[in-house]
Design an enzyme around this catalytic site. Structure first.
Site, PDB file in Angstrom:
ATOM      1  N   GLU A 185      -4.847  -2.346   4.626  1.00 20.54           N
ATOM      2  CA  GLU A 185      -4.486  -2.891   5.942  1.00 20.54           C
ATOM      3  C   GLU A 185      -5.643  -3.646   6.592  1.00 20.54           C
ATOM      4  O   GLU A 185      -5.483  -4.290   7.614  1.00 20.54           O
ATOM      5  CB  GLU A 185      -4.056  -1.746   6.884  1.00 20.54           C
ATOM      6  CG  GLU A 185      -2.707  -1.127   6.573  1.00 20.54           C
ATOM      7  CD  GLU A 185      -2.798   0.006   5.567  1.00 20.54           C
ATOM      8  OE1 GLU A 185      -3.785   0.073   4.805  1.00 20.54           O
ATOM      9  OE2 GLU A 185      -1.860   0.837   5.531  1.00 20.54           O
ATOM     10  N   THR A 222       0.829  -1.189   0.000  1.00 22.72           N
ATOM     11  CA  THR A 222       0.000   0.000   0.000  1.00 22.72           C
ATOM     12  C   THR A 222       0.867   1.243   0.000  1.00 22.72           C
ATOM     13  O   THR A 222       1.903   1.288   0.664  1.00 22.72           O
ATOM     14  CB  THR A 222      -0.947   0.035   1.220  1.00 22.72           C
ATOM     15  OG1 THR A 222      -1.628   1.281   1.223  1.00 22.72           O
ATOM     16  CG2 THR A 222      -0.215  -0.148   2.541  1.00 22.72           C
ATOM     17  N   LYS A 241      -5.948  10.727  -3.870  1.00 20.38           N
ATOM     18  CA  LYS A 241      -6.505   9.481  -4.392  1.00 20.38           C
ATOM     19  C   LYS A 241      -7.173   9.757  -5.741  1.00 20.38           C
ATOM     20  O   LYS A 241      -8.214  10.371  -5.809  1.00 20.38           O
ATOM     21  CB  LYS A 241      -7.497   8.886  -3.410  1.00 20.38           C
ATOM     22  CG  LYS A 241      -7.652   7.408  -3.673  1.00 20.38           C
ATOM     23  CD  LYS A 241      -8.122   6.659  -2.454  1.00 20.38           C
ATOM     24  CE  LYS A 241      -7.872   5.183  -2.640  1.00 20.38           C
ATOM     25  NZ  LYS A 241      -8.622   4.366  -1.734  1.00 20.38           N
ATOM     26  N   TRP A 290      -3.655   5.702  -5.062  1.00 21.47           N
ATOM     27  CA  TRP A 290      -2.951   6.757  -4.350  1.00 21.47           C
ATOM     28  C   TRP A 290      -1.866   7.417  -5.198  1.00 21.47           C
ATOM     29  O   TRP A 290      -1.173   6.753  -5.941  1.00 21.47           O
ATOM     30  CB  TRP A 290      -2.266   6.177  -3.123  1.00 21.47           C
ATOM     31  CG  TRP A 290      -3.189   5.768  -2.033  1.00 21.47           C
ATOM     32  CD1 TRP A 290      -3.416   4.497  -1.611  1.00 21.47           C
ATOM     33  CD2 TRP A 290      -3.991   6.619  -1.225  1.00 21.47           C
ATOM     34  NE1 TRP A 290      -4.319   4.517  -0.583  1.00 21.47           N
ATOM     35  CE2 TRP A 290      -4.695   5.795  -0.318  1.00 21.47           C
ATOM     36  CE3 TRP A 290      -4.195   7.992  -1.166  1.00 21.47           C
ATOM     37  CZ2 TRP A 290      -5.571   6.308   0.622  1.00 21.47           C
ATOM     38  CZ3 TRP A 290      -5.071   8.494  -0.233  1.00 21.47           C
ATOM     39  CH2 TRP A 290      -5.751   7.664   0.647  1.00 21.47           C
TER      40      TRP A 290
HETATM   41  P1  AMP Z   1      -6.463   1.684   0.122  1.00 26.44           P
HETATM   42  O1  AMP Z   1      -5.603   1.065   1.141  1.00 26.44           O
HETATM   43  O2  AMP Z   1      -5.751   2.040  -1.118  1.00 26.44           O
HETATM   44  O3  AMP Z   1      -7.674   0.882  -0.113  1.00 26.44           O
HETATM   45  O4  AMP Z   1      -6.948   3.095   0.693  1.00 26.44           O
HETATM   46  C1  AMP Z   1      -7.634   3.182   1.912  1.00 26.44           C
HETATM   47  C2  AMP Z   1      -8.151   4.577   2.120  1.00 26.44           C
HETATM   48  O5  AMP Z   1      -9.090   4.922   1.098  1.00 26.44           O
HETATM   49  C3  AMP Z   1      -8.905   4.767   3.404  1.00 26.44           C
HETATM   50  O6  AMP Z   1      -8.041   4.958   4.510  1.00 26.44           O
HETATM   51  C4  AMP Z   1      -9.732   5.995   3.086  1.00 26.44           C
HETATM   52  O7  AMP Z   1      -8.980   7.187   3.228  1.00 26.44           O
HETATM   53  C5  AMP Z   1     -10.057   5.817   1.620  1.00 26.44           C
HETATM   54  N1  AMP Z   1     -11.397   5.223   1.476  1.00 26.44           N
HETATM   55  C6  AMP Z   1     -11.716   3.927   1.273  1.00 26.44           C
HETATM   56  N2  AMP Z   1     -13.052   3.780   1.174  1.00 26.44           N
HETATM   57  C7  AMP Z   1     -13.592   5.009   1.326  1.00 26.44           C
HETATM   58  C8  AMP Z   1     -14.936   5.509   1.336  1.00 26.44           C
HETATM   59  N3  AMP Z   1     -15.979   4.731   1.149  1.00 26.44           N
HETATM   60  N4  AMP Z   1     -15.097   6.839   1.539  1.00 26.44           N
HETATM   61  C9  AMP Z   1     -14.040   7.660   1.716  1.00 26.44           C
HETATM   62  N5  AMP Z   1     -12.756   7.243   1.709  1.00 26.44           N
HETATM   63  C10 AMP Z   1     -12.540   5.928   1.513  1.00 26.44           C
END
Ligand code: AMP
Length: 541
Positions: A327, A181, A436, A441
């Site tokens: 995570e 990640t 994002k 990211w």
């Molecule tokens: P990832 O590890 O790439 O899946 O990113 C995780 C992050 O994406 C989370 O800590 C949030 O900041 C963001 N995220 C995931 N789902 C949502 C959602 N439904 N609404 C807003 N942010 C989200």
């Protein structure tokens, strides 16, 4: 009194074996690069996944050895999802949208012994190959071209295995997969999943709420299988016997809608960027597609807007808003409406559905701010912290835990939210400053560091600007050195060699100074406030 139950390990092998015997007629459909459809049944899938497991062991891989995949969502990838862990090895799904330097770093850091690559991704892989040292590289030839010299054919690997070989007895705490990640600062970090975590996550995901996955469903993971275990859908399908439709490399709205229609998809999952595109296509031609009336979607990765949820309802497609992170395997919460809340008016229902929802079973959630534990009043903000059986307790070989975990063992998500008295979480901000874009990211810090490497740049801060299609895009705020000159084109050219194209800022703003915190760090929140209304990209300024 002591419990008298067997101590039976929770492993993915059990799902695979059950699918191969009890659910063997369920179908897996893949859209190939030439857009034709490949079909086979779980019986064939089971045999080939077992062959893969056997072949990996016969080739000398041992328990815990990582196998990298650089693949789209297709049936060989589904075979890897089960065949690699069934061998006791660790499936390492490589995110091929990263810059080749990052892919190489990740493959080396994990120590991938073998890599399996889609032939259509070979041009990308070629850029990574000189920097990594896998013992063998296998090519999945789905586009019908011969496998180029210097590579081995995935089909030959399979042929070297015997589906009747015994599978190793595994411990439920053995590693089954690893995803890296970039959701924190610095280099990408590896999250290593155990069989136990994955089995429990799969069961929870498939429950009637949130996603209600069953063998009556046809499910389509649009979310790439390299991103956070494809949100668990590839496992949920095989665990339940659901029919699976894998879109391959064709992710444009029309292709996806055509596939949904022809294959009667009932459940699909992906990031808001994908669904916004699909909604626009549906709005533009409302009568073009006749979708299955059961079709529902899981939307997450970034916030699903209320407007989008309402928009899909108008087309008879129900959106389930979910929140999670790599995570967390990734599912943490989902926007289900509780029956006990009684009759809710339409607006109130949408209000709840647009929130990130209530915590999943086994996910403990708390809200912490400077004052300590924040009340669940729907107004007080705090950082969301979580713990549970499918939540990481550390990163792979990263030495220090850093500040990602609290002293009492909770994961700090970096997401700032409110939680209301019914337990509904609503994300308001992120503590971290990453961007994002389309569900992936972009590290602002990496871009800043590179920009500040330009001879004319004194300071650079990169913030997320709202974007109609990609949700967020990088916007660079630049202070030039006195007397120095550089325009947006020069800075873009400076970055182009080191970053993937989609990482490059959409716009550059030149200012006199960047506001700072008391400790001298860039005060990005102030920049965001100042440029909040700025919409970059299509439809923007
Ligand atoms: P990832 O590890 O790439 O899946 O990113 C995780 C992050 O994406 C989370 O800590 C949030 O900041 C963001 N995220 C995931 N789902 C949502 C959602 N439904 N609404 C807003 N942010 C989200």
């Amino acid at each position: 009194m002591r419990a008298t139950m067997m101590d039976y390990p929770l492993t993915l092998t059990q799902y695979l074996e059950r699918a191969g015997t009890l659910l063997k007629d369920s179908e897996i459909v893949t859209r190939l690069p030439d857009k034709s459809l490949h079909r086979y049944r779980y019986g064939d899938f089971h045999r080939r996944a077992r062959q893969l497991a056997s072949a990996l062991r016969r080739a000398g891989l041992e328990r815990g050895d990582p196998v990298g995949t650089m693949m789209w969502n297709n049936y060989p990838h589904e075979e890897c999802y089960f065949g690699v862990p069934a061998a006791g090895c660790v499936l390492h799904t490589l995110n091929f949208r990263l810059h080749p330097n990052d892919i190489a770093y990740i493959a080396n850091h994990a120590g991938d012994r073998f890599v399996i690559v889609d032939d259509v991704l070979l041009p990308l892989f070629e850029k990574v190959r000189p920097e990594i040292a896998p013992e063998r590289v296998f090519v999945v030839a789905l586009s019908g071209q011969p496998v180029p010299e210097g590579y081995e054919n995935y089909e030959d690997l399979l042929a070297s295995g015997d589906p009747d070989d015994d599978l190793p007895a595994l411990d439920e705490r053995d590693a089954c997969g690893v995803c890296y990640t970039s959701g924190t600062t610095g280099r990408p970090k590896g999250v290593v999943y155990s069989h136990r975590a994955m089995v429990l996550h799969t069961m929870a995901m498939c429950m009637t709420e949130p996603f209600g996955v069953s063998q009556h469903d046809t499910i389509m993971p649009v979310v790439p299988m390299f991103h956070a275990n494809g949100w668990g859908l590839p496992y949920g399908a095989v665990a339940t016997g659901a029919r699976v439709v894998l879109p391959g490399p064709h992710l444009d709205p029309v292709s996806l809608l055509d596939l949904c229609q022809v294959e009667r998809v009932t459940f699909a999952a992906g990031v808001p960027t994908i669904w916004n595109g699909i909604l626009q296509a549906l709005d533009a031609e409302p009568d073009r597609w006749s979708l299955d009336p059961r079709l529902r979607t899981a939307v997450g990765g970034s916030a699903a807007s209320e407007a989008m949820i309402r928009g899909f309802d108008r087309h008879g497609v129900r959106t389930i808003h979910a929140w999670g992170m790599t995570e967390m395997t990734p599912l943490g919460s989902a926007g289900v409406i509780k029956a006990t809340m009684g009759e809710l008016g339409e607006d109130a229902q949408y209000d709840y559905r647009a929130k990130q929802g209530i915590a999943m079973p086994f996910v403990d959630m708390r809200l912490i701010n400077d004052a300590g534990t924040a009340p669940w009043d729907g107004e007080t903000m705090g950082e969301v912290q979580v713990r549970g059986p499918w939540i990481a307790a550390a990163y792979h070989n990263s030495g220090e835990l850093g500040d990602k975990w609290t002293e009492d063992g909770w994961l700090r998500t970096g997401d700032v939210a409110t939680i209301d008295s019914e337990g509904y979480m609503k994300i308001t901000d992120r503590t971290k400053d990453l961007i994002k874009s389309g569900g992936e990211w972009i590290s602002s810090v990496d871009l800043e560091n590179a920009l500040m490497g330009h001879p004319a740049v004194s300071e650079a801060a990169v913030i997320a600007a709202r974007h109609e299609k990609w949700d967020e895009r990088p916007l660079a705020v630049i202070v030039l050195k006195e007397g120095a000159e550089a325009d947006a084109d020069a800075l873009q050219g400076h970055l182009a060699g080191d970053f993937a194209k989609w990482w490059l800022p959409d716009d550059y703003l030149f200012v006199d100074e960047i506001p700072r915190t008391s400790t001298g760090k860039f005060l990005k929140s102030a920049l965001r406030e100042r440029f909040e209304g700025l919409l970059v990209g299509e439809g923007g300024g």
